[in-house]
Motif scaffolding. Structure first.
Motif, PDB file in Angstrom:
ATOM      1  N   GLU A   2      -8.736   1.597  11.677  1.00  0.00           N
ATOM      2  CA  GLU A   2      -8.839   1.705  10.231  1.00  0.00           C
ATOM      3  C   GLU A   2     -10.247   2.145   9.833  1.00  0.00           C
ATOM      4  OE1 GLU A   2      -9.790  -2.250   8.025  1.00  0.00           O
ATOM      5  OE2 GLU A   2      -8.392  -2.682   9.656  1.00  0.00           O
ATOM      6  N   ILE A  13      -2.525  10.736  -1.023  1.00  0.00           N
ATOM      7  CA  ILE A  13      -2.142  10.937   0.370  1.00  0.00           C
ATOM      8  C   ILE A  13      -0.892  11.809   0.377  1.00  0.00           C
ATOM      9  CG2 ILE A  13      -1.361   9.774   2.471  1.00  0.00           C
ATOM     10  CD1 ILE A  13      -2.867   7.260   1.308  1.00  0.00           C
ATOM     11  N   TYR A  15       2.357  13.077   2.045  1.00  0.00           N
ATOM     12  CA  TYR A  15       3.416  12.768   3.017  1.00  0.00           C
ATOM     13  C   TYR A  15       4.394  13.933   2.982  1.00  0.00           C
ATOM     14  CZ  TYR A  15       7.051   9.865   5.278  1.00  0.00           C
ATOM     15  OH  TYR A  15       8.005   9.334   6.125  1.00  0.00           O
ATOM     16  N   LEU A  59       0.790   8.289  -3.561  1.00  0.00           N
ATOM     17  CA  LEU A  59       1.418   8.974  -2.440  1.00  0.00           C
ATOM     18  C   LEU A  59       2.164  10.179  -2.999  1.00  0.00           C
ATOM     19  CD1 LEU A  59       2.162   8.851   0.652  1.00  0.00           C
ATOM     20  CD2 LEU A  59       4.313   7.796  -0.090  1.00  0.00           C
ATOM     21  N   TRP A  90      -4.921  14.331   3.104  1.00  0.00           N
ATOM     22  CA  TRP A  90      -5.314  13.316   2.136  1.00  0.00           C
ATOM     23  C   TRP A  90      -6.462  13.862   1.315  1.00  0.00           C
ATOM     24  CZ3 TRP A  90      -9.743   9.767   2.559  1.00  0.00           C
ATOM     25  CH2 TRP A  90     -10.598  10.076   3.635  1.00  0.00           C
ATOM     26  N   LEU A 166      -1.823   0.645  -1.398  1.00  0.00           N
ATOM     27  CA  LEU A 166      -2.361   1.148  -0.143  1.00  0.00           C
ATOM     28  C   LEU A 166      -3.285   0.106   0.455  1.00  0.00           C
ATOM     29  CD1 LEU A 166      -2.806   3.469   1.909  1.00  0.00           C
ATOM     30  CD2 LEU A 166      -4.717   4.207   0.459  1.00  0.00           C
ATOM     31  N   GLU A 168      -4.479   0.371   4.019  1.00  0.00           N
ATOM     32  CA  GLU A 168      -5.442   1.074   4.862  1.00  0.00           C
ATOM     33  C   GLU A 168      -4.831   2.364   5.389  1.00  0.00           C
ATOM     34  OE1 GLU A 168      -6.161  -1.907   7.823  1.00  0.00           O
ATOM     35  OE2 GLU A 168      -4.661  -1.099   9.182  1.00  0.00           O
ATOM     36  N   LEU A 169      -5.697   3.235   5.863  1.00  0.00           N
ATOM     37  CA  LEU A 169      -5.288   4.423   6.609  1.00  0.00           C
ATOM     38  C   LEU A 169      -5.810   4.304   8.026  1.00  0.00           C
ATOM     39  CD1 LEU A 169      -6.063   7.446   4.216  1.00  0.00           C
ATOM     40  CD2 LEU A 169      -3.859   6.365   4.648  1.00  0.00           C
ATOM     41  N   GLN A 201      -1.977   7.794   9.409  1.00  0.00           N
ATOM     42  CA  GLN A 201      -0.954   6.824   9.051  1.00  0.00           C
ATOM     43  C   GLN A 201      -1.463   5.934   7.925  1.00  0.00           C
ATOM     44  OE1 GLN A 201      -0.008   4.918  12.892  1.00  0.00           O
ATOM     45  NE2 GLN A 201       1.945   6.002  12.830  1.00  0.00           N
ATOM     46  N   ALA A 202      -0.551   5.532   7.049  1.00  0.00           N
ATOM     47  CA  ALA A 202      -0.893   4.656   5.932  1.00  0.00           C
ATOM     48  C   ALA A 202      -0.125   3.356   6.037  1.00  0.00           C
ATOM     49  CB  ALA A 202      -0.564   5.343   4.609  1.00  0.00           C
ATOM     50  N   LYS A 203      -0.820   2.249   5.845  1.00  0.00           N
ATOM     51  CA  LYS A 203      -0.181   0.939   5.734  1.00  0.00           C
ATOM     52  C   LYS A 203      -0.052   0.620   4.251  1.00  0.00           C
ATOM     53  CE  LYS A 203      -1.177  -2.430   8.591  1.00  0.00           C
ATOM     54  NZ  LYS A 203      -1.871  -3.578   9.252  1.00  0.00           N
ATOM     55  N   ILE A 204       1.163   0.350   3.830  1.00  0.00           N
ATOM     56  CA  ILE A 204       1.467   0.198   2.409  1.00  0.00           C
ATOM     57  C   ILE A 204       2.154  -1.145   2.167  1.00  0.00           C
ATOM     58  CG2 ILE A 204       2.844   1.130   0.488  1.00  0.00           C
ATOM     59  CD1 ILE A 204       2.461   3.910   1.782  1.00  0.00           C
TER      60      ILE A 204
END
Length: 213
Positions: A2, A13, A15, A59, A90, A166, A168-169, A201-204
């Motif tokens: 991260e 971001i 997608y 997003l 991004w 969001l 983290e990326l 990758q994104a954690k959402i």
């Protein structure tokens, strides 16, 4: 690994998908939030749907606008090369596009082109922006492009309910030190994981829980 941003904020971001309707349905199933159709980029040959990620960040689910035959491939942000849905770009917020463009040109000579744009939203708002254009290739580009909304009366998140966040990326790249150097010049504190290919990758966080795309 991260990263965290220093002084700079994420604007959006990207997608990239092969079928927008299917991607909207899949995201709703995964998150409990249905993306809102955004509109068409008539000069780029793409269309999108949006999800509010909080803190004026969103997003952008992006795909080819098959009805726009005037724009020939390759179109921007890797849309002509994606096989499965994935984050390909991004963007940072910027009010210093000319300064940022000089940094990006150190990384890639074709980066750094500044261009304005405008489109109507589905609720008749007019979005007006200037941006450092993302390139058509490669499929995934970890170096961000920049977007400046200071001349727009609204931001794309204006009418989007803040149902997701969001967290983290994360990034991988074959040559992470190169990416880290550019990020440092852009005032971003980052760790990039060594990998065989570039990935973002994104954690959402969503009503259905936390997930990664």
């Amino acid at each position: 690994m991260e990263y965290r941003l220093v002084k700079r904020k994420i604007d959006h971001i990207v997608y990239t998908v092969t079928n927008l309707d299917a991607a909207i349905d899949e995201f709703e199933k995964l998150s409990g939030v249905r993306p809102v159709f955004g509109g068409y980029h008539t000069t780029k040959g793409t269309k999108n749907a949006l999800v509010n990620l909080g803190d004026n960040c969103y997003l952008e689910i992006l795909t080819i606008d098959e009805g726009n035959t005037a724009i020939k491939p390759p179109r921007w942000m890797g849309v002509d090369f994606v096989k499965t849905p994935q984050i390909t770009r991004w963007s940072l917020k910027s009010n210093q596009l000319h300064q940022d463009s000089k940094i990006l040109q150190k990384y890639h000579s074709e980066m750094g082109v500044i261009q304005g744009g405008q489109r109507q939203t589905t609720v008749a708002d007019t979005l007006t922006w200037e941006m450092i254009l993302p390139l058509a290739t490669p499929l995934v580009e970890p170096i961000p492009f920049m977007t400046d909304w200071q001349h727009s009366s609204v931001h794309p998140t204006h009418n989007l309910p803040p149902q997701c966040e969001l967290i983290e990326l994360s990034f991988t790249h074959l040559h992470p030190t190169i990416i880290q150097q550019i990020f440092s010049e852009l005032s971003i504190d980052i760790l990039v994981q060594q990998g065989e290919e570039a990935t973002i990758q994104a954690k959402i966080k969503s009503p259905n829980g936390v997930f990664i795309i």
